[in-house]
Design an enzyme around this catalytic site. Structure first.
Site, PDB file in Angstrom:
ATOM      1  N   GLU A  73      -3.459 -11.557  14.700  1.00 37.81           N
ATOM      2  CA  GLU A  73      -3.956 -10.722  14.333  1.00 37.81           C
ATOM      3  C   GLU A  73      -2.884 -10.671  13.055  1.00 37.81           C
ATOM      4  O   GLU A  73      -2.195  -9.846  13.363  1.00 37.81           O
ATOM      5  CB  GLU A  73      -4.057  -9.586  15.133  1.00 37.81           C
ATOM      6  CG  GLU A  73      -4.684  -9.646  15.895  1.00 37.81           C
ATOM      7  CD  GLU A  73      -6.349  -9.164  15.677  1.00 37.81           C
ATOM      8  OE1 GLU A  73      -6.842  -9.699  14.528  1.00 37.81           O
ATOM      9  OE2 GLU A  73      -7.521  -9.407  16.456  1.00 37.81           O
ATOM     10  N   GLU A 133       1.393  -9.273   0.473  1.00 36.76           N
ATOM     11  CA  GLU A 133       1.425  -7.893   1.278  1.00 36.76           C
ATOM     12  C   GLU A 133       2.467  -7.089   0.972  1.00 36.76           C
ATOM     13  O   GLU A 133       3.972  -8.393   1.231  1.00 36.76           O
ATOM     14  CB  GLU A 133       1.074  -8.406   2.901  1.00 36.76           C
ATOM     15  CG  GLU A 133       0.790  -7.157   3.692  1.00 36.76           C
ATOM     16  CD  GLU A 133       0.951  -7.638   5.068  1.00 36.76           C
ATOM     17  OE1 GLU A 133       1.744  -8.235   5.836  1.00 36.76           O
ATOM     18  OE2 GLU A 133       0.490  -6.854   5.787  1.00 36.76           O
ATOM     19  N   LYS A 174       6.709  -7.275  24.381  1.00 35.29           N
ATOM     20  CA  LYS A 174       7.958  -6.849  23.927  1.00 35.29           C
ATOM     21  C   LYS A 174       7.445  -6.774  21.991  1.00 35.29           C
ATOM     22  O   LYS A 174       6.931  -7.383  21.119  1.00 35.29           O
ATOM     23  CB  LYS A 174       8.485  -8.507  22.989  1.00 35.29           C
ATOM     24  CG  LYS A 174       9.592  -8.733  22.572  1.00 35.29           C
ATOM     25  CD  LYS A 174      10.015  -9.425  21.644  1.00 35.29           C
ATOM     26  CE  LYS A 174       9.507  -9.479  20.308  1.00 35.29           C
ATOM     27  NZ  LYS A 174      10.331  -8.433  19.507  1.00 35.29           N
ATOM     28  N   CYS A 192      -1.662  -3.159   7.959  1.00 36.28           N
ATOM     29  CA  CYS A 192      -2.624  -4.513   7.914  1.00 36.28           C
ATOM     30  C   CYS A 192      -3.579  -4.445   7.288  1.00 36.28           C
ATOM     31  O   CYS A 192      -4.050  -4.996   6.458  1.00 36.28           O
ATOM     32  CB  CYS A 192      -3.089  -5.246   9.411  1.00 36.28           C
ATOM     33  SG  CYS A 192      -3.984  -4.342  10.442  1.00 36.28           S
TER      34      CYS A 192
HETATM   35  P1  NAD Z   1       6.402  -9.545  12.230  1.00 34.92           P
HETATM   36  O1  NAD Z   1       5.748 -10.197  11.596  1.00 34.92           O
HETATM   37  O2  NAD Z   1       7.966  -9.118  11.610  1.00 34.92           O
HETATM   38  O3  NAD Z   1       6.974  -8.680  13.890  1.00 34.92           O
HETATM   39  C1  NAD Z   1       6.262  -8.377  14.651  1.00 34.92           C
HETATM   40  C2  NAD Z   1       7.002  -9.078  15.700  1.00 34.92           C
HETATM   41  O4  NAD Z   1       7.019 -10.327  15.670  1.00 34.92           O
HETATM   42  C3  NAD Z   1       7.795  -8.235  16.501  1.00 34.92           C
HETATM   43  O5  NAD Z   1       7.305  -7.798  17.908  1.00 34.92           O
HETATM   44  C4  NAD Z   1       8.836  -8.744  16.350  1.00 34.92           C
HETATM   45  O6  NAD Z   1      10.312  -8.648  17.033  1.00 34.92           O
HETATM   46  C5  NAD Z   1       8.220  -9.950  16.047  1.00 34.92           C
HETATM   47  N1  NAD Z   1       9.405 -11.540  15.775  1.00 34.92           N
HETATM   48  C6  NAD Z   1       9.601 -11.555  14.504  1.00 34.92           C
HETATM   49  N2  NAD Z   1       9.895 -13.128  14.095  1.00 34.92           N
HETATM   50  C7  NAD Z   1       9.754 -13.368  15.038  1.00 34.92           C
HETATM   51  C8  NAD Z   1      10.316 -14.741  14.944  1.00 34.92           C
HETATM   52  N3  NAD Z   1      10.947 -15.604  14.576  1.00 34.92           N
HETATM   53  N4  NAD Z   1       9.434 -15.227  16.620  1.00 34.92           N
HETATM   54  C9  NAD Z   1       8.927 -14.579  17.749  1.00 34.92           C
HETATM   55  N5  NAD Z   1       8.861 -12.936  16.962  1.00 34.92           N
HETATM   56  C10 NAD Z   1       9.178 -12.787  15.684  1.00 34.92           C
HETATM   57  O7  NAD Z   1       5.347  -7.796  11.438  1.00 34.92           O
HETATM   58  P2  NAD Z   1       6.285  -6.493  11.389  1.00 34.92           P
HETATM   59  O8  NAD Z   1       7.426  -6.791  10.280  1.00 34.92           O
HETATM   60  O9  NAD Z   1       6.496  -5.937  12.751  1.00 34.92           O
HETATM   61  O10 NAD Z   1       4.888  -5.281  11.294  1.00 34.92           O
HETATM   62  C11 NAD Z   1       4.030  -5.719   9.680  1.00 34.92           C
HETATM   63  C12 NAD Z   1       3.081  -6.802   9.902  1.00 34.92           C
HETATM   64  O11 NAD Z   1       2.241  -7.179  10.786  1.00 34.92           O
HETATM   65  C13 NAD Z   1       2.237  -6.979   8.756  1.00 34.92           C
HETATM   66  O12 NAD Z   1       1.810  -8.282   8.234  1.00 34.92           O
HETATM   67  C14 NAD Z   1       1.160  -6.436   8.787  1.00 34.92           C
HETATM   68  O13 NAD Z   1       0.059  -6.846   8.472  1.00 34.92           O
HETATM   69  C15 NAD Z   1       0.834  -7.076  10.553  1.00 34.92           C
HETATM   70  N6  NAD Z   1       0.136  -6.242  11.113  1.00 34.92           N
HETATM   71  C16 NAD Z   1      -1.743  -6.634  11.778  1.00 34.92           C
HETATM   72  C17 NAD Z   1      -2.272  -6.236  12.023  1.00 34.92           C
HETATM   73  C18 NAD Z   1      -3.301  -6.698  12.614  1.00 34.92           C
HETATM   74  O14 NAD Z   1      -4.084  -6.269  13.561  1.00 34.92           O
HETATM   75  N7  NAD Z   1      -4.157  -7.924  12.085  1.00 34.92           N
HETATM   76  C19 NAD Z   1      -2.049  -5.028  13.235  1.00 34.92           C
HETATM   77  C20 NAD Z   1      -0.655  -4.237  12.221  1.00 34.92           C
HETATM   78  C21 NAD Z   1       0.089  -5.227  11.769  1.00 34.92           C
END
Ligand code: NAD
Length: 504
Positions: free
Chosen positions: A274, A408, A198, A309
């Site tokens: 992650e 963040e 997804k 991230c």
């Molecule tokens: P997000 O957590 O909002 O979303 C990530 C994924 O989770 C998306 O596919 C989203 O649709 C899904 N999602 C969102 N809300 C959800 C819920 N309530 N239940 C289930 N799924 C849900 O993150 P984002 O805005 O897409 O990305 C930014 C974040 O990702 C930052 O915090 C960043 O640090 C992190 N990130 C971490 C890494 C790593 O490898 N550690 C790499 C890239 C990004």
């Protein structure tokens, strides 16, 4: 991802990328059991932060579509050929997929650049190299793994084998939409698992292409399903589904918590996280090259619009050189070319969307109210384009307990903190709920060893930042997550250890 590769440009002109963008026909349907699935009728528009225009109408999954995808993946795992293939044969399919990703590099780079706003040069030269390289690396590894025979008394034979863990739900963010999908999907497939991917609703289109190229490469139907939809609906349904054995998530710490709860409320699926970061980057007066340290600090925080991230968002500089380094970073920030993601000369593109820009601007506003000093940037820019652009932003005099120092931002916003001695630097660096990455600049080998050991971070870069290779694991400590992506260690997420004790 290095300052050198960031500077790579290629022969295609701005006008040519725009022409190709107009001809692009992105797919918005789900891919379930090897076929396009338009969904039950509801859809959402994928907007480009480049100019605010709609790129495609994307099917919006509810629990029924998630269930159909998990059922297909379950069937492909329980009864299909994929987990039973000779591992090297699985590897061949992944190698073909790596080749197809390279063949479609321009179209995929364009899709990524348009859907989430990064510069086309970075999408083309960095992201596509990373994702093709990931499938190639795990494709090559698949046929080279061996299991163990344990030491026992002579009357027994004890086998310790790794078996594919089953159906994997992979939920990924938008900032590196294909690389991060690849870091889950490639090792999961290499291990013999089947997958429901997804992607983020903010960057759903490149993952659609990945799924279809997987079929072309020879993945049997149901082995890689791609379902689009909103996190709180589609992501939640995947997290709660009893047919999912492993949930591999990259995204924010807040959403990571949801997946742990969903596992507890359903089938105790394994959850690998992650998550976010607030990474410190420590510059000591004996850094081998202070100009390079400053240039890399600036590159690190502004690369990918700061939507990283691992972004080194806290620059910790010894007081004796703090003003010199800050000035150099501010000069870099002011010189950065912010602009159209499709222009090969652009160094920083658009933020992913209006909602995200407003969150980042909220951090800027609060920081100013809290008394931090804005050294440069802090405002929306290029407003006439209809796109989502922000000036590269640098603060100093940031209170260590303020939200800007602790939370963040996930945007191009740097905070500078001076320190007087090494112990203070390490204490400041570790004063975070996150533990994803850290940087350290010093010429002293003992300091490099001692400080990198003391830093609570999954990766410590010494005299560089964002360097890496697929051979090294990537992931976080503390609330930056658990488990590791990349390297052979990633296979631990997608396999179960089995002991078979044979009494002879
Ligand atoms: P997000 O957590 O909002 O979303 C990530 C994924 O989770 C998306 O596919 C989203 O649709 C899904 N999602 C969102 N809300 C959800 C819920 N309530 N239940 C289930 N799924 C849900 O993150 P984002 O805005 O897409 O990305 C930014 C974040 O990702 C930052 O915090 C960043 O640090 C992190 N990130 C971490 C890494 C790593 O490898 N550690 C790499 C890239 C990004």
């Amino acid at each position: 991802m290095t300052p050198d590769t960031h500077a790579v440009t290629h022969a295609v002109t701005h006008e040519e990328w725009i022409r190709r963008a107009k001809a692009l026909a992105p797919v918005g349907a789900h891919l379930i059991d090897g076929a396009d699935a338009p969904g039950a009728g509801s859809s959402f528009g994928a907007l480009s932060p480049r100019d605010g225009r709609t790129l495609a109408d994307v099917a919006d999954a509810g629990p029924a579509e998630i269930d159909a995808a998990v059922t297909a993946a379950r069937r492909a795992f329980d009864a299909g050929p994929w987990p039973r293939l000779e591992p090297a044969e699985r590897g061949q399919v992944l190698l073909r997929l790596a080749g197809l990703l390279e063949e479609h590099r321009a179209e995929l780079a364009l899709t990524i650049s348009l859907e989430m706003g990064k510069p086309i040069t970075e999408a083309h030269d960095i992201e596509l190299s990373a994702v093709a390289g990931t499938f190639r690396w795990y494709g090559q590894l698949a046929g080279k793994l061996t299991d163990e025979v344990a030491h026992t008394t002579p009357d027994a034979l004890a086998l310790v084998t790794r078996e594919p863990a089953g159906v994997v739900g992979a939920v990924v963010p938008w900032n590196f939409p294909l690389t991060l999908a690849g870091w889950k999907v490639a090792p999961a497939l290499a291990a013999g698992c089947t997958v429901v991917l997804k992607p983020s609703e903010h960057a759903p289109l490149s993952a659609s292409v990945l799924g279809r190229l997987g079929l072309e490469a020879g993945l049997p139907p149901g082995v890689l399903n791609v379902v689009n939809g909103a996190g709180p609906v589609a992501g939640r349904a995947l997290g709660l589904h009893p047919g999912v054995d492993v949930l591999a998530f990259t995204g924010s710490t807040a959403v990571g918590r949801h997946f742990l709860r969903h596992a507890a409320d359903s089938n105790l699926k394994r959850v690998w996280l992650e998550l976010g970061g607030k990474s410190p980057n420590i510059v000591l007066p004996d850094a081998p090259d202070l100009d390079q340290a400053a240039a890399t600090a600036a590159w690190g925080i502004f690369f990918n619009q700061g939507e990283m991230c691992t972004a080194p968002s806290r620059l910790l500089v010894h007081s004796s050189i703090a003003e010199q380094v800050t000035e150099a970073v501010v000069a870099r920030a002011r010189a950065l070319r912010v602009g159209d993601p499709l222009d090969p000369a652009t160094e920083m593109g658009a933020l992913v969307g209006e909602g995200h820009l407003h969150r980042v601007l909220g951090h800027v506003r609060t920081a100013v109210e809290d008394g931090a000093r804005l050294r440069t940037g802090g405002a929306r820019t290029l407003t006439g384009t209809g796109g989502v652009y922000l000036e590269p932003t640098v603060f100093d005099r940031v209170a260590p307990d303020s939200p800007l120092a602790r939370e963040e931002v996930f945007g191009p916003v740097l905070s500078v903190f001076p320190f007087d001695d090494l112990d203070e630097a390490v204490t400041l660096a570790n004063a975070s709920e996150y533990g994803l990455a850290a940087g350290l600049w010093t010429s002293d080998l003992s300091t490099a060893h001692r400080v990198s050991r003391a830093l609570r971070a999954g990766t410590v870069w010494v005299n560089c930042y964002e360097r890496g290779d697929l051979t090294v694991p990537f992931g976080g400590m503390k609330q930056s997550g658990n488990g590791r992506d990349k390297s052979a260690h990633a296979l631990e997420k997608y396999t179960e250890l089995k002991t078979t004790w044979i009494q002879l």
